[in-house]
Design an enzyme around this catalytic site. Structure first.
Site, mmCIF file in Angstrom:
data_model
loop_
_atom_site.group_PDB
_atom_site.id
_atom_site.type_symbol
_atom_site.label_atom_id
_atom_site.label_comp_id
_atom_site.label_asym_id
_atom_site.label_seq_id
_atom_site.Cartn_x
_atom_site.Cartn_y
_atom_site.Cartn_z
ATOM 1 N N SER A 80 41.727 54.742 33.231
ATOM 2 C CA SER A 80 40.566 55.256 33.947
ATOM 3 C C SER A 80 39.281 54.589 33.460
ATOM 4 C CB SER A 80 40.448 56.760 33.744
ATOM 5 O OG SER A 80 41.547 57.391 34.338
ATOM 6 N N TYR B 143 36.263 69.905 39.774
ATOM 7 C CA TYR B 143 36.028 68.468 39.647
ATOM 8 C C TYR B 143 37.243 67.603 39.966
ATOM 9 C CZ TYR B 143 33.380 64.438 38.388
ATOM 10 O OH TYR B 143 32.693 63.251 38.465
ATOM 11 N N ARG C 136 38.203 65.178 34.074
ATOM 12 C CA ARG C 136 39.538 65.739 33.931
ATOM 13 C C ARG C 136 39.667 66.412 32.571
ATOM 14 N NH1 ARG C 136 42.769 62.220 33.016
ATOM 15 N NH2 ARG C 136 41.587 60.301 33.340
ATOM 16 N N ARG D 16 30.768 60.145 40.417
ATOM 17 C CA ARG D 16 31.689 59.465 41.341
ATOM 18 C C ARG D 16 31.170 59.435 42.766
ATOM 19 N NH1 ARG D 16 37.027 57.834 39.016
ATOM 20 N NH2 ARG D 16 36.711 58.381 36.845
ATOM 21 N N HIS E 140 49.622 54.429 38.416
ATOM 22 C CA HIS E 140 48.157 54.439 38.400
ATOM 23 C C HIS E 140 47.671 52.999 38.571
ATOM 24 C CE1 HIS E 140 44.310 55.717 35.969
ATOM 25 N NE2 HIS E 140 44.123 55.847 37.253
ATOM 26 N N LYS F 208 45.782 62.929 41.263
ATOM 27 C CA LYS F 208 46.515 62.768 40.010
ATOM 28 C C LYS F 208 47.704 63.728 39.920
ATOM 29 C CE LYS F 208 43.352 59.838 38.665
ATOM 30 N NZ LYS F 208 43.634 58.399 38.811
ATOM 31 N N CYS G 188 38.353 51.491 33.733
ATOM 32 C CA CYS G 188 38.558 50.164 33.148
ATOM 33 C C CYS G 188 38.641 49.056 34.192
ATOM 34 C CB CYS G 188 39.791 50.158 32.263
ATOM 35 S SG CYS G 188 39.573 51.128 30.778
HETATM 36 P P1 GTP Z 1 39.372 55.268 37.641
HETATM 37 O O1 GTP Z 1 38.877 55.310 39.035
HETATM 38 O O2 GTP Z 1 38.779 56.335 36.759
HETATM 39 O O3 GTP Z 1 40.862 55.269 37.506
HETATM 40 O O4 GTP Z 1 38.789 53.907 36.966
HETATM 41 P P2 GTP Z 1 38.786 52.383 37.488
HETATM 42 O O5 GTP Z 1 39.869 51.669 36.734
HETATM 43 O O6 GTP Z 1 38.777 52.290 38.943
HETATM 44 O O7 GTP Z 1 37.403 51.837 36.904
HETATM 45 P P3 GTP Z 1 36.196 51.069 37.654
HETATM 46 O O8 GTP Z 1 36.649 49.903 38.472
HETATM 47 O O9 GTP Z 1 35.380 52.067 38.350
HETATM 48 O O10 GTP Z 1 35.393 50.442 36.405
HETATM 49 C C1 GTP Z 1 34.701 51.224 35.526
HETATM 50 C C2 GTP Z 1 33.751 50.422 34.657
HETATM 51 O O11 GTP Z 1 34.279 49.161 34.262
HETATM 52 C C3 GTP Z 1 32.427 50.149 35.345
HETATM 53 O O12 GTP Z 1 31.390 50.500 34.477
HETATM 54 C C4 GTP Z 1 32.464 48.658 35.593
HETATM 55 O O13 GTP Z 1 31.180 48.124 35.632
HETATM 56 C C5 GTP Z 1 33.304 48.152 34.440
HETATM 57 N N1 GTP Z 1 33.956 46.874 34.776
HETATM 58 C C6 GTP Z 1 34.802 46.639 35.810
HETATM 59 N N2 GTP Z 1 35.205 45.353 35.834
HETATM 60 C C7 GTP Z 1 34.613 44.748 34.777
HETATM 61 C C8 GTP Z 1 34.640 43.404 34.252
HETATM 62 O O14 GTP Z 1 35.292 42.492 34.772
HETATM 63 N N3 GTP Z 1 33.902 43.176 33.128
HETATM 64 C C9 GTP Z 1 33.161 44.143 32.531
HETATM 65 N N4 GTP Z 1 32.478 43.845 31.445
HETATM 66 N N5 GTP Z 1 33.103 45.409 32.993
HETATM 67 C C10 GTP Z 1 33.823 45.718 34.092
HETATM 68 MN MN MN Z 2 38.597 53.799 40.418
HETATM 69 MN MN MN Z 3 42.271 56.720 38.252
#
Ligand code: GTP
Ligand code: MN
Ligand code: MN
Length: 629
Positions: A292, A241, A91, A411, A270, A250, A294
Site C-alpha cells: 500500500s 473508512y 485500515r 484518497r 494485491h 480488501k 508504494c
Molecule cells: P494503495 O492504493 O494504498 O494500495 O497504494 P499504491 O501502491 O497504489 O500507491 P500509489 O501509486 O498511490 O503511490 C503512493 C506514493 O508513492 C505516492 O506518494 C507517490 O508519489 C509515490 N511514488 C509512486 N511512484 C513513485 C516513483 O517511481 N518514485 C518515487 N520516488 N515515488 C513514487
Molecule cells: Mn492505489
Molecule cells: Mn491497495
C-alpha cells in the site's frame, strides 16, 4: 433522504421494518433472508435496496451534504469532499480477523513467545460474540442500505457477486463508484449464493473517550473487521473508512477472494494490471504487487518518458488471475473505480490520474481551497498562491505549516471510466493475458532498481521475502522496514505457508506458461537521503528492459540475487537527471548478509513448519551466494 422520497409510497414490511422501494417478492429468496437476518439484528428504521441509478446517487449525495458529511467542490464537475472523524483515517490491521475452526487454516503458528504478523485469527465462537457485543440495534435511527454488487464485469466467468448491507450513505456512494451495483446484479445472481457483507459505522458506548460528530459517526474504540471464509461472510463494525467499509475491496476481493481462489485454483492478488505497447507495436500485459502507498496507482497510469511506448491501465489495486485452456495466465480487475492515494499525485508524477479525478469523484480527507477545489501535499504548483487552504480537519492552514494540509492517507474515489488511458480490453470478460509479474517495495537501501527471478520458484521466493518501509495506509507510524510478502500481509485470507504452496503449484496447472517474475525498487536512496532514481515516467526505462528481456535479448547477467541488466543494456538516453547506475545496482555484502538473516528469522519465527521446502531451498541458495560476494 432517499427514505423521504415522495415517489416512494406503497412499501411492504420486513418483520416490522418498512422496506422502502422494493418488495420481498422481487428479491431472490436467499437475498431476502440475509436482509431479514441483518435487519432483525441491527433494527434499522427502514430498509432501502440500492438500484445503482443516477437519481439514487443524487439523493444520497444530497442527504450526505445536508448531514455535513460531504461538501461540494464547485471548481470541478460533480466532485465532493468528505471529512472523516480524525480517529477513522486508515485500515485497522490489528483489528482485522479471519475466523476458522482451526487456527492453522488462517495463520502459520509463530514461534513460542513471538507475536504473529501474518494475520489475526478469531474462533467462530468469539466472532459471534464480537458481533453480538456490537450489532444489536446499532442501526436504530438509520436507514439500512442493501447494495447488490459484482466484483468483475457482470456475468464474466471470473466475476463474483456480493451483497453489502450498510447504514452509511457514504459507503453506498463509494461502492457505486468502486464496484458494479444495481438491479442487473440481482438478476444475474438469481438464487445463487453470494458473499455476505454486513457493515455498520456503529454507535459508541456512552463512556467512549473519542469525540464523535454527527457528520461522521463511527466507533473507533470498538472497530472490528471480521471474515468467515467457510461461510463467505464479512462483518465490519465501527469504521466508515475505505478498506474497512467498502467491503468489496480488501475484505472480499482479497481476503475472501484469496480463499476462494485457493479452492478453485486461481489467484487473487494485491496487484495493478497494465498494458504496455512497445515501439514495434507489440502489446503486453504486466501485473505488479507493491505494498500500500508504494506506487501501484502511479505505475498503472504511467506516462512513459521513453519515446514510442504507450501504457494503458486495466486496474490499479487488485488482480484476479487464472490460467486459460491454452495455459496463458489471464487477469481481470474486479473493481470499477480507483480508490487512490491523493498526496504526491500531480501533473508531473501522474498526469493521467490528474486527468481522471476532477469529475464524478468523492475525495476523502484532502484539503480544500477557497476557490472550491482540493489541495494536497504535492499540488503546490497546481494552485495559485492567493487561494486560501483549509486542512483535512476543516481548520485554516497556512503554507509552510508543520502539519500536512491533507491527511497522508487521503484518497480519491473515482470511476475508472474517467481515466484517459484506460485499456480498451479492461472489461474483457475473458481477462487480459499476463506476460510479466513484478514485485517491489519501498527499499531505501541495498535493493537494486531491477532484477529478474531465475525461474518461477525463485520468483515465488522473491515475493515471499518482500519488505517495505511502512506508509500511512494503515495504523503504523514509524518508517520501519516491514515484511510484506506479495504485498499481501494485511490481506491474506488463509495461512501464508499454504498460500506459498498454492503459488508454487501454478507450474503444475495443465499447459501453464508461467509469466516471468521481476523485482523492482524505485525508492533506493543515496547517503544524503535523496532518491537515486527519478522514478515515475522514467520507470518506463525499466519496463523497456523487462520487455526486451522476455523477448529473449541477451541483456541479463546472473548475480547473487538474480538476473541483473548487463552494463550498457539499460536505455538511459535523454534521462532527465544524472543517475549513479553503479550505486543504484550495487549489492553491498553487509546489507545482503543482514537481509538474509532477517528473512531467515522472519520465516523461522513467523512461518515455521508451514514454510514450503522449495522456499527454504531458495533462501539457502541466496545465503550461499551472499557468502561468495
Ligand atoms: P494503495 O492504493 O494504498 O494500495 O497504494 P499504491 O501502491 O497504489 O500507491 P500509489 O501509486 O498511490 O503511490 C503512493 C506514493 O508513492 C505516492 O506518494 C507517490 O508519489 C509515490 N511514488 C509512486 N511512484 C513513485 C516513483 O517511481 N518514485 C518515487 N520516488 N515515488 C513514487
Ligand atoms: Mn492505489
Ligand atoms: Mn491497495
Amino acid at each position: 433522504n432517499v427514505a423521504k422520497d415522495p415517489s416512494i409510497n406503497n412499501y411492504e414490511y420486513m418483520g416490522k421494518i418498512p422496506l422502502l422501494n422494493s418488495s420481498t417478492e422481487s428479491l431472490p429468496p436467499k437475498v431476502c433472508s440475509y436482509i431479514e437476518e441483518c435487519a432483525s439484528l441491527c433494527c434499522p428504521k427502514d430498509i432501502y435496496i440500492c438500484d445503482g441509478s443516477d437519481t439514487e446517487y443524487e439523493h444520497l449525495l444530497n442527504f450526505l451534504e445536508k448531514n455535513g458529511t460531504i461538501s461540494p467542490l464547485p471548481k470541478y464537475e460533480n466532485c465532493w469532499l468528505a471529512r472523516t472523524n480524525p480517529a477513522d483515517v486508515a485500515r485497522v490491521e490489528k483489528r482485522t480477523f479471519i475466523s476458522t475452526e482451526c487456527k492453522r487454516d488462517t495463520i502459520p503458528i509463530p514461534c513460542e513467545g513471538v507475536i504473529g504478523e501474518l494475520g489475526n485469527w478469531i474462533s467462530p465462537r468469539d466472532m459471534e460474540k464480537a458481533i453480538l457485543e456490537r450489532f444489536p440495534e446499532c442501526m436504530k435511527d438509520r436507514t439500512m442500505y442493501v447494495i447488490p454488487f459484482s466484483m468483475g464485469p457482470v456475468g464474466s466467468p471470473f466475476s463474483k457477486i456480493g451483497i453489502e448491507i450498510t447504514d452509511s450513505a457514504y459507503v453506498v456512494c463509494c461502492m457505486r463508484i468502486m464496484t458494479r451495483i444495481g438491479k442487473n446484479v440481482l438478476e444475474t445472481l438469481g438464487n445463487d449464493d453470494f458473499v455476505k457483507c454486513l457493515h455498520s459505522i456503529g454507535v459508541p458506548k456512552s463512556d467512549s473517550k473519542i469525540e464523535i460528530n454527527s457528520s461522521w459517526p463511527c466507533d473507533p474504540e470498538r472497530t472490528i473487521i471480521l471474515h468467515r471464509p467457510d461461510k463467505n461472510e464479512i462483518v465490519s463494525y465501527g469504521s466508515g473508512y475505505g478498506g474497512n467499509s467498502l467491503l468489496g475491496k480488501k475484505c472480499f476481493a482479497l481476503r475472501i477472494g484469496s480463499t476462494i481462489a485457493k479452492d478453485e485454483g486461481w489467484l487473487a492478488e494485491h496487484m495493478l494490471i497494465l498494458a504496455i505497447t512497445d515501439p514495434k507495436g507489440r502489446k503486453r500485459y504486466i501485473t505488479a504487487a507493491f505494498p500500500s502507498a508504494c506506487g501501484k496507482t502511479n505505475l498503472a497510469m504511467l506516462k512513459p518518458t521513453l519515446p514510442g511506448y504507450k501504457i494503458e491501465c486495466v486496474g490499479d489495486d487488485i488482480a484476479w488471475m487464472r490460467f486459460d485452456q491454452e495455459g496463458r495466465l489471464r487477469a481481470i480487475n474486479p473493481e470499477n473505480g480507483f480508490f487512490g492515494v491523493a498526496p504526491g499525485t500531480n501533473c508531473i508524477t501522474n498526469p493521467n490520474a490528474m486527468k481522471t479525478i476532477f469529475k464524478n469523484t468523492i475525495f476523502t480527507n484532502v484539503a480544500a481551497t477557497s476557490d472550491g477545489g482540493v489541495f494536497w501535499e504535492g499540488m503546490e504548483e497546481e494552485i495559485s498562491d492567493d487561494v486560501e487552504i483549509t486542512d483535512w480537519r476543516g481548520k485554516k492552514w497556512t503554507r509552510g505549516s508543520k502539519t500536512p494540509a491533507a491527511h497522508p492517507n487521503s484518497r480519491f474515489c473515482t470511476p475508472i471510466q474517467e481515466c484517459p488511458v484506460i485499456d480498451p480490453g479492461w472489461e474483457d470478460p475473458a481477462g487480459v493475458p499476463i506476460d510479466v509479474i513484478l514485485f517491489g517495495g519501498r527499499r531505501p537501501e541495498g535493493i537494486p532498481l531491477i532484477y529478474q527471478a531465475r525461474n518461477w520458484q525463485h520468483g515465488v521466493f522473491i515475493g515471499a521475502s518482500m519488505r517495505s518501509e511502512a506508509t500511512a495506509a494503515a495504523e503504523y507510524t514509524d518508517k520501519v522496514i516491514m515484511h510484506d510478502p506479495f504485498a499481501m500481509r494485511p490481506f491474506f485470507g488463509y495461512n501464508f505457508g499454504h498460500y506459498l504452496n498454492h503459488w508454487l503449484s501454478m507450474t503444475k496447472v495443465k499447459n501453464a506458461k508461467v509469466p516471468a517474475i521481476f523485482h523492482v525498487n524505485w525508492f533506493r536512496k543515496n547517503a544524503d537521503g535523496k532518491y537515486l532514481w527519478p522514478g515515475f515516467g522514467e520507470n518506463s526505462r525499466v519496463l523497456d528492459w523487462i520487455l526486451r528481456r522476455i523477448d529473449g535479448e541477451d541483456i541479463a547477467v546472473d548475480s547473487t540475487v538474480g538476473l541483473l541488466p548487463k552494463s550498457e543494456s539499460f536505455n538511459l538516453e535523454n534521462l532527465s537527471k544524472d543517475v549513479n547506475m553503479e550505486e543504484l545496482f550495487s549489492l553491498p555484502k553487509s546489507f545482503w548478509e543482514k537481509e538474509v538473516r532477517d528473512i531467515r528469522e522472519y520465516f523461522d519465527m513467523q512461518v515455521g513448519d508451514d514454510l514450503p521446502a522449495a522456499i527454504r531451498e531458495e533462501l539457502e541458495l541466496l545465503a550461499c551466494n551472499v557468502d561468495k560476494l
